[in-house]
Write a protein that holds these residues in place. Structure first.
Motif, PDB file in Angstrom:
ATOM      1  N   LEU A 265      -3.610  50.080  21.156  1.00 28.33           N
ATOM      2  CA  LEU A 265      -4.446  49.432  20.143  1.00 28.33           C
ATOM      3  C   LEU A 265      -3.907  48.050  19.794  1.00 28.33           C
ATOM      4  N   SER A 266      -4.811  47.103  19.622  1.00 24.69           N
ATOM      5  CA  SER A 266      -4.423  45.787  19.140  1.00 24.69           C
ATOM      6  C   SER A 266      -4.135  45.882  17.642  1.00 24.69           C
ATOM      7  N   SER A 267      -3.716  44.785  17.056  1.00 26.08           N
ATOM      8  CA  SER A 267      -3.458  44.777  15.614  1.00 26.08           C
ATOM      9  C   SER A 267      -4.728  45.017  14.816  1.00 26.08           C
ATOM     10  N   ASP A 268      -5.884  44.797  15.447  1.00 22.59           N
ATOM     11  CA  ASP A 268      -7.175  45.046  14.806  1.00 22.59           C
ATOM     12  C   ASP A 268      -7.601  46.503  14.933  1.00 22.59           C
ATOM     13  N   GLY A 269      -6.781  47.317  15.584  1.00 25.80           N
ATOM     14  CA  GLY A 269      -7.085  48.740  15.708  1.00 25.80           C
ATOM     15  C   GLY A 269      -8.120  49.078  16.759  1.00 25.80           C
TER      16      GLY A 269
ATOM     17  N   LYS B  78     -14.023  57.558  20.195  1.00 25.00           N
ATOM     18  CA  LYS B  78     -15.285  56.825  20.320  1.00 25.00           C
ATOM     19  C   LYS B  78     -15.181  55.449  19.663  1.00 25.00           C
ATOM     20  N   SER B  79     -14.578  55.389  18.477  1.00 20.82           N
ATOM     21  CA  SER B  79     -14.459  54.097  17.793  1.00 20.82           C
ATOM     22  C   SER B  79     -13.517  53.160  18.530  1.00 20.82           C
ATOM     23  N   TRP B  80     -12.593  53.718  19.304  1.00 20.65           N
ATOM     24  CA  TRP B  80     -11.684  52.895  20.108  1.00 20.65           C
ATOM     25  C   TRP B  80     -12.326  52.443  21.423  1.00 20.65           C
ATOM     26  N   GLY B  81     -13.466  53.022  21.773  1.00 22.34           N
ATOM     27  CA  GLY B  81     -14.143  52.651  23.009  1.00 22.34           C
ATOM     28  C   GLY B  81     -13.632  53.353  24.242  1.00 22.34           C
TER      29      GLY B  81
ATOM     30  N   SER C 216      -3.271  55.384   5.376  1.00 24.93           N
ATOM     31  CA  SER C 216      -4.550  55.984   5.735  1.00 24.93           C
ATOM     32  C   SER C 216      -5.546  54.930   6.218  1.00 24.93           C
ATOM     33  N   LYS C 217      -5.574  53.810   5.543  1.00 27.91           N
ATOM     34  CA  LYS C 217      -6.478  52.720   5.927  1.00 27.91           C
ATOM     35  C   LYS C 217      -6.083  52.130   7.268  1.00 27.91           C
TER      36      LYS C 217
ATOM     37  N   ASP D 281       2.351  41.453  24.620  1.00 27.95           N
ATOM     38  CA  ASP D 281       2.186  42.313  23.453  1.00 27.95           C
ATOM     39  C   ASP D 281       0.800  42.952  23.394  1.00 27.95           C
ATOM     40  N   ASN D 282       0.617  43.825  22.411  1.00 26.09           N
ATOM     41  CA  ASN D 282      -0.616  44.613  22.307  1.00 26.09           C
ATOM     42  C   ASN D 282      -1.830  43.790  21.892  1.00 26.09           C
ATOM     43  N   ASP D 283      -1.617  42.559  21.444  1.00 24.29           N
ATOM     44  CA  ASP D 283      -2.741  41.696  21.077  1.00 24.29           C
ATOM     45  C   ASP D 283      -3.153  40.762  22.211  1.00 24.29           C
TER      46      ASP D 283
END
Length: 281
Positions: A15-19, A55-58, A128-129, A253-255
């Motif tokens: 996951l990127s920093s944007d999730g 699903k939300s991660w694609g 949680s967020k 990196d992840n981004d």
């Protein structure tokens, strides 16, 4: 090297920093699976919460297997098989919590896609967020009547050193446990038999795959062991110094599409793998 599976950590890696999983990484996962290379996740998150977020991660439909809760859970999509092992005794969890009761932190236990906590505060609200997992406040005296997968200590980044220092003085005459930092705000306790490597061995043997036939991607201390034991262990540029010390390669990196860039890079060992993928890329 005969690559049979790719296993990725999630947070700080896939996951990127944007999730999200970037489009380039999603495309690379698809191309690998088209060549019968299995794709899996190896993470501290519990299996249920992962399944609700695919699903939300694609990447819904692109994951063949999951090693969850740091290795305590496995789920295989191709065989529709799940297994959990080595939970922590509730009495041990209570004694760990007592050891930290005077510190500015909260506690969480992941189960059934929910973070169960003893109190509501800014720590769990932010966590949680960030991870997109709901939390629920429960009475731990009742909740801990049964064993639980692991215990998460949630604190501010600037307090993590204090949490780690306090961990050095915890001891139980009745139970064994291991612990380590898994993120800038997370410190976790689990059964010492639990590790991502142990979980990987458990799920890979279902497909007659050896650890030396997989590529792993990760970043934090909790992927140290799987990075060390994988055929090729790749660590993100944003990874911890400890895990980088045993990496075969360091990628971006992840981004910045670190996973995709590595697979499409010029590393000699992966030349054949590259050729297979590029035929249809």
């Amino acid at each position: 090297m005969n690559v049979k599976a790719i296993m990725c950590d999630i947070d700080g890696t896939l996951l990127s920093s944007d999730g999200v999983v970037t489009p380039k990484t999603v495309e690379m996962i698809k191309k690998a699976r088209e060549q019968r290379i299995l794709f899996g996740l190896s993470t501290g998150r519990d299996v249920n919460s992962i399944q609700t977020l695919l699903k939300s991660w694609g990447i819904d439909g692109l994951v063949d297997m999951i090693v969850g809760t740091g290795g305590a859970e496995i789920y295989d999509y191709t065989l529709d098989l799940e297994k959990a092992q080595y939970p922590l005794d509730g009495r041990l969890i209570k004694s760990i919590i007592k050891h930290y009761e005077d510190m500015d932190c909260n506690f969480a236990i992941p189960e059934d896609g929910i973070l169960f906590v003893p109190k509501d505060d800014k720590h769990i609200q932010m966590l949680s967020k960030a991870v997109k997992i709901p939390y629920q406040v429960v009475n731990y005296d009742e909740f801990l009547q049964n064993p639980k997968p692991k215990l998460i200590i949630n604190c501010k980044p600037e307090d993590m050193d204090k949490i780690i220092e306090r961990s050095k003085t915890f001891h139980s005459d009745e139970f064994k446990s291991s612990s380590h930092k898994t993120a800038s705000v997370l410190y976790e306790y689990m059964d010492p038999r639990v590790s991502k490597t142990a979980g990987l061995i458990e799920i890979l043997k279902l497909h007659h795959i050896d650890l030396k036939e997989i590529v792993t991607f990760g970043d934090a201390d909790n992927v140290y062991d799987m990075t060390l034991h994988a055929g090729v262990g790749v660590v993100m540029a944003n990874g911890s110094d400890k895990t980088k010390s045993v990496a075969d390669y360091i990628t971006d990196d992840n981004d910045h599409d670190g996973i995709e860039k590595f697979i499409l890079g010029e590393q000699k060992w992966i030349k054949l793998f590259l050729l297979i993928l590029m035929e249809h890329y």
